[in-house]
Design a protein around this motif. Structure first.
Motif, PDB file in Angstrom:
ATOM      1  N   ARG A 134       0.800  -1.230   0.000  1.00  0.00           N
ATOM      2  CA  ARG A 134       0.000   0.000   0.000  1.00  0.00           C
ATOM      3  C   ARG A 134       0.831   1.278   0.000  1.00  0.00           C
ATOM      4  N   TYR A 135       2.076   1.206   0.466  1.00  0.00           N
ATOM      5  CA  TYR A 135       2.919   2.405   0.560  1.00  0.00           C
ATOM      6  C   TYR A 135       3.937   2.495  -0.569  1.00  0.00           C
ATOM      7  N   LEU A 136       3.885   1.563  -1.513  1.00  0.00           N
ATOM      8  CA  LEU A 136       4.840   1.553  -2.610  1.00  0.00           C
ATOM      9  C   LEU A 136       4.649   2.789  -3.493  1.00  0.00           C
ATOM     10  N   LYS A 137       5.744   3.534  -3.681  1.00  0.00           N
ATOM     11  CA  LYS A 137       5.693   4.749  -4.495  1.00  0.00           C
ATOM     12  C   LYS A 137       6.382   4.573  -5.844  1.00  0.00           C
ATOM     13  N   GLY A 155      -4.006  -2.296  -6.249  1.00  0.00           N
ATOM     14  CA  GLY A 155      -3.996  -2.148  -4.794  1.00  0.00           C
ATOM     15  C   GLY A 155      -2.842  -1.323  -4.282  1.00  0.00           C
ATOM     16  N   CYS A 156      -1.891  -0.990  -5.164  1.00  0.00           N
ATOM     17  CA  CYS A 156      -0.742  -0.164  -4.759  1.00  0.00           C
ATOM     18  C   CYS A 156      -1.158   1.307  -4.823  1.00  0.00           C
ATOM     19  N   PHE A 157      -2.016   1.703  -3.914  1.00  0.00           N
ATOM     20  CA  PHE A 157      -2.686   2.999  -3.985  1.00  0.00           C
ATOM     21  C   PHE A 157      -1.741   4.201  -3.936  1.00  0.00           C
ATOM     22  N   SER A 158      -0.532   4.026  -3.380  1.00  0.00           N
ATOM     23  CA  SER A 158       0.400   5.146  -3.245  1.00  0.00           C
ATOM     24  C   SER A 158       1.364   5.261  -4.418  1.00  0.00           C
ATOM     25  N   LEU A 159       1.253   4.361  -5.389  1.00  0.00           N
ATOM     26  CA  LEU A 159       2.221   4.304  -6.479  1.00  0.00           C
ATOM     27  C   LEU A 159       2.235   5.604  -7.286  1.00  0.00           C
ATOM     28  N   GLU A 160       3.433   6.193  -7.394  1.00  0.00           N
ATOM     29  CA  GLU A 160       3.618   7.435  -8.139  1.00  0.00           C
ATOM     30  C   GLU A 160       4.365   7.222  -9.455  1.00  0.00           C
ATOM     31  N   SER A 175      -7.463  -2.473 -13.407  1.00  0.00           N
ATOM     32  CA  SER A 175      -7.233  -1.959 -12.056  1.00  0.00           C
ATOM     33  C   SER A 175      -6.185  -0.865 -12.008  1.00  0.00           C
ATOM     34  N   ILE A 176      -5.403  -0.705 -13.068  1.00  0.00           N
ATOM     35  CA  ILE A 176      -4.385   0.338 -13.070  1.00  0.00           C
ATOM     36  C   ILE A 176      -5.021   1.725 -12.989  1.00  0.00           C
ATOM     37  N   CYS A 177      -6.289   1.801 -13.355  1.00  0.00           N
ATOM     38  CA  CYS A 177      -7.015   3.070 -13.261  1.00  0.00           C
ATOM     39  C   CYS A 177      -7.278   3.477 -11.811  1.00  0.00           C
ATOM     40  N   ASN A 178      -7.015   2.571 -10.867  1.00  0.00           N
ATOM     41  CA  ASN A 178      -7.181   2.892  -9.452  1.00  0.00           C
ATOM     42  C   ASN A 178      -5.973   3.629  -8.885  1.00  0.00           C
ATOM     43  N   LEU A 179      -4.910   3.747  -9.676  1.00  0.00           N
ATOM     44  CA  LEU A 179      -3.673   4.358  -9.188  1.00  0.00           C
ATOM     45  C   LEU A 179      -3.764   5.872  -9.316  1.00  0.00           C
ATOM     46  N   ASN A 180      -4.501   6.475  -8.424  1.00  0.00           N
ATOM     47  CA  ASN A 180      -4.777   7.908  -8.509  1.00  0.00           C
ATOM     48  C   ASN A 180      -3.579   8.791  -8.210  1.00  0.00           C
TER      49      ASN A 180
END
Length: 230
Positions: A134-137, A155-160, A175-180
């Motif tokens: 979850r904290y993966l950037k 699910g990697c919500f923090s990915l930058e 699901s890549i569209c969830n990477l806001n």
């Protein structure tokens, strides 16, 4: 490099490692993972073994319970022990330039991981458990043999930043569209066909980033080795 001029077991050097928490053994022609480092256990916070000839990471790696940065780039590593997943304090894992064909499912237990770089390996897939990070950037999987990304990547919500150049990826999971938080998506030299909804996602992402530029707030990736005391 100076740290390689004496034997690995040099007591003065081992004491310095224990005091600073930083073990830097780049370019030392090591063929095995040094036992003296494992014996330091909870004292180690940063371990850099870049550019050696190490082909195996011992299961006893879990002794380094407080390690935050593990850098094993440019070695001959073919597999990772499942005990790697016990390093619950790990924030950075760098494995570029090895011979890995897979990553263990236990990778998903590294809940504090912020940077994962496994470029220039032989990976054909990523574990579904990667979605637990979850904290993966930053995720760098460039120059591998990947044909797809797991659905769990969303699910990697923090990915930058996602670097996936030079693979054989044919499609991206919805699901890549969830990477806001995603600012950079690098997919050069793949075989990706655009998925439904991805264009809208790209437009939203670019607008968000353009606002940062207009506000003179530029966020760039830092080098993975920045700040390491060698």
């Amino acid at each position: 490099m100076g740290l390689c001029n004496s034997t690995i077991g040099d007591s003065e050097r081992v004491n310095r490692w224990r005091l600073t928490g930083i073990v830097a053994l780049r370019d030392c022609k090591l063929k095995i993972f040094p036992n003296q480092v494992l014996e330091l256990e909870a004292s180690v916070r940063t371990l850099d073994l870049t550019n050696n000839k190490i082909d195996d990471v011992p299961k006893e790696i879990d002794k380094l319970i407080n390690i935050q940065r593990l850098i094993l780039a440019d070695n001959h590593i073919e597999r990772l022990p499942v005990n790697l997943g016990k390093l619950e304090s790990l924030k950075m894992l760098t494995l570029d330039g090895n011979r890995l064909t897979s990553l263990p499912d236990e990778l998903g237990f590294l809940r504090k991981l912020e940077q994962l770089s496994v470029s220039r390996n032989l990976l054909t897939s990523l574990p579904e458990t990667i979605g637990r990070l979850r904290y993966l950037k930053l995720l760098n999987i460039s120059h591998n043999k990947l044909e797809s990304l797991p659905d769990s990547i969303g699910g990697c919500f923090s990915l930058e930043e996602l670097q996936a150049n030079d693979n054989s990826i044919k499609h991206l999971p919805l699901s890549i569209c969830n990477l806001n938080c995603l600012k950079s998506l690098c997919m050069d030299n793949n075989n990706v066909s655009q998925m439904e909804g991805f264009q809208d996602f790209e437009e939203r992402r670019k607008k968000k980033f353009d606002k940062l530029i207009d506000s003179n707030v530029m966020i760039s990736s830092k080098g993975l080795d920045e700040g390491i005391d060698l």
